[in-house]
Write a protein that holds these residues in place. Sequence first.
Motif, PDB file in Angstrom:
ATOM      1  N   ASN A 417       0.770  -1.058  -0.022  1.00 54.81           N
ATOM      2  CA  ASN A 417      -0.004  -0.137   0.160  1.00 54.81           C
ATOM      3  C   ASN A 417       0.841   1.193   0.055  1.00 54.81           C
ATOM      4  O   ASN A 417       0.543   2.176  -0.607  1.00 54.81           O
ATOM      5  N   MET A 418       1.868   1.183   0.897  1.00 54.39           N
ATOM      6  CA  MET A 418       2.925   2.287   0.923  1.00 54.39           C
ATOM      7  C   MET A 418       3.329   2.534  -0.487  1.00 54.39           C
ATOM      8  O   MET A 418       3.495   3.797  -1.085  1.00 54.39           O
ATOM      9  N   MET A 419       3.883   1.415  -1.123  1.00 57.95           N
ATOM     10  CA  MET A 419       4.561   1.875  -2.297  1.00 57.95           C
ATOM     11  C   MET A 419       3.524   2.243  -3.383  1.00 57.95           C
ATOM     12  O   MET A 419       3.915   3.121  -4.408  1.00 57.95           O
ATOM     13  N   SER A 420       2.314   1.649  -3.393  1.00 59.02           N
ATOM     14  CA  SER A 420       1.246   2.297  -4.452  1.00 59.02           C
ATOM     15  C   SER A 420       1.121   3.796  -4.133  1.00 59.02           C
ATOM     16  O   SER A 420       1.035   4.460  -5.037  1.00 59.02           O
ATOM     17  N   ASN A 425       0.708   8.929  -5.391  1.00 63.16           N
ATOM     18  CA  ASN A 425       0.612  10.326  -4.696  1.00 63.16           C
ATOM     19  C   ASN A 425       2.013  11.078  -4.583  1.00 63.16           C
ATOM     20  O   ASN A 425       1.778  11.994  -3.974  1.00 63.16           O
ATOM     21  N   GLY A 426       2.873  10.423  -4.729  1.00 63.85           N
ATOM     22  CA  GLY A 426       4.390  10.946  -4.532  1.00 63.85           C
ATOM     23  C   GLY A 426       4.454  11.021  -2.764  1.00 63.85           C
ATOM     24  O   GLY A 426       5.678  11.714  -2.685  1.00 63.85           O
ATOM     25  N   SER A 432      -4.043  12.597  -2.326  1.00 62.30           N
ATOM     26  CA  SER A 432      -3.507  13.370  -3.592  1.00 62.30           C
ATOM     27  C   SER A 432      -2.726  14.484  -3.026  1.00 62.30           C
ATOM     28  O   SER A 432      -2.904  14.922  -2.071  1.00 62.30           O
ATOM     29  N   GLN A 433      -1.824  14.917  -4.004  1.00 62.96           N
ATOM     30  CA  GLN A 433      -0.940  16.070  -3.752  1.00 62.96           C
ATOM     31  C   GLN A 433      -1.757  17.271  -3.467  1.00 62.96           C
ATOM     32  O   GLN A 433      -1.502  18.254  -2.873  1.00 62.96           O
ATOM     33  N   MET A 434      -3.162  17.252  -4.102  1.00 56.17           N
ATOM     34  CA  MET A 434      -3.866  18.459  -3.928  1.00 56.17           C
ATOM     35  C   MET A 434      -4.545  18.566  -2.778  1.00 56.17           C
ATOM     36  O   MET A 434      -4.671  19.749  -2.161  1.00 56.17           O
ATOM     37  N   ASP A 435      -4.630  17.498  -2.020  1.00 54.87           N
ATOM     38  CA  ASP A 435      -5.428  17.394  -0.682  1.00 54.87           C
ATOM     39  C   ASP A 435      -4.331  17.263   0.443  1.00 54.87           C
ATOM     40  O   ASP A 435      -4.890  17.199   1.716  1.00 54.87           O
TER      41      ASP A 435
END
Length: 442
Positions: A417-420, A425-426, A432-435
């Motif tokens: 899950n972390m790798m995904s 999401n970086g 997400s990066q936006m949130d």
Amino acid sequence: MSILSNILFAVILIVGVGYFARNVKKLIRNIKLGQDIDRSDNPSERWKNMAMIALGQSKMVKRPVAGFLHILVYLGFVIINIEVLEIIIDGLFGTHRIFRFLGGFYNVLIGSFEILAFLVLVAVIVFWIRRNVVKIQRFWKPEMQGFPKNDANYILYFEMVLMTLFLVMNAADFHLQHIPSEVAHYHQAGSFPISQFIAPVFDGMSNGLVILIERGAWWLHICGILVFLNYLYFSKHLHILLAFPNTYFANLNPLGKFNNLESVTNEVKLMMDPSADPFAAPANPDAVPAKFGASDVQDLNWVQLLNAYTCTECGRCTSSCPANLTGKKLSPRKIMMDTRDRLEEVGKNIDANGGKFVDDGKSLLNDYITPEELWACTTCNACVEECPVNISPLSIIVDMRRYLVMEQSAAPMELNNMMSNIENNGAPWPYSQMDRLNWKNE
């Protein structure tokens, strides 16, 4: 000593040293089963490590009580065994205290040996009490049941007996040096600050009986040393010899710095080469494809196998492991003990099959070390930092994890899950990066 005694001594010496040499040869063969790795860099730093850690015991004294006692035992055995050279010469040529020509210096030597022997005896008794009466927790972990537990005590009993025999031998010798000249074989030589207090026990005994006790203690002492020497191969006390090369060849990189797998690097280079044909047949069809990570001892490098044989089973690594302290199954000490046990099993397989390993359906992974143990590790390097002889259980754990991930795709769900999340999401978090900064508005 008679000629017959000299011959018997020579035979015992040759058999004892010969059997030890045979086991050393087997030990080197087993270590060389590991993958090649270059540890020839920075020789000055490596010599310094060996001098400070193996010879100087610098990491032992981080735990002062055990460290001080260990230094006493270490110095005692190293210095007292100088007398073994005299015993060997006396045994081969029928002399008695051949080095007595050193005069006053010989007195200092024997006196120092006696004081150290007494201190070793005291230290070993304290070690026995700590292990068996006080029952310090790190000596009573699950992996220390059966032979590992008994082995530690066997060594302590060995040391007690050897030091006692040494002092009894000297006490009888001291007594015989101070009786009328009919026992001319026992020249006055040496200083006996400890055994002179034992010598009164022999008052009233016949000269023949005291000589028998002195000779008996002499023979038992040297034979005991040869037995102890050959027991080392089967014992955790092999570190007496291997601590020196192990500290010399230890990893000099900063703790936590991972190495790149050559097999992975080659695969990436192949993928990035526009002229490479991914479907081309291998240049050597008989070659075994490179394995990512390690599932058995032959996949580890030779330094890691040297580590396994060097492990002292002291438990400092396990007692400082945060995973173990919180109840996880991981014990860094068990990782090293399992690696050594599997390596010994592989070595016996090779011996039984004419010098060639025959697949026995077993491996270090699963049969000895479980994935649960491997994934419990936090890679904090506490075990590496604590080890008094620079062993790295972490390097074995990481290589076996690599195998699980890259060969079996068997990473835990949490890690997948972390790798995904990092891929999508970086970051490790499921946002997400936006949130990512929404928390500040709450």
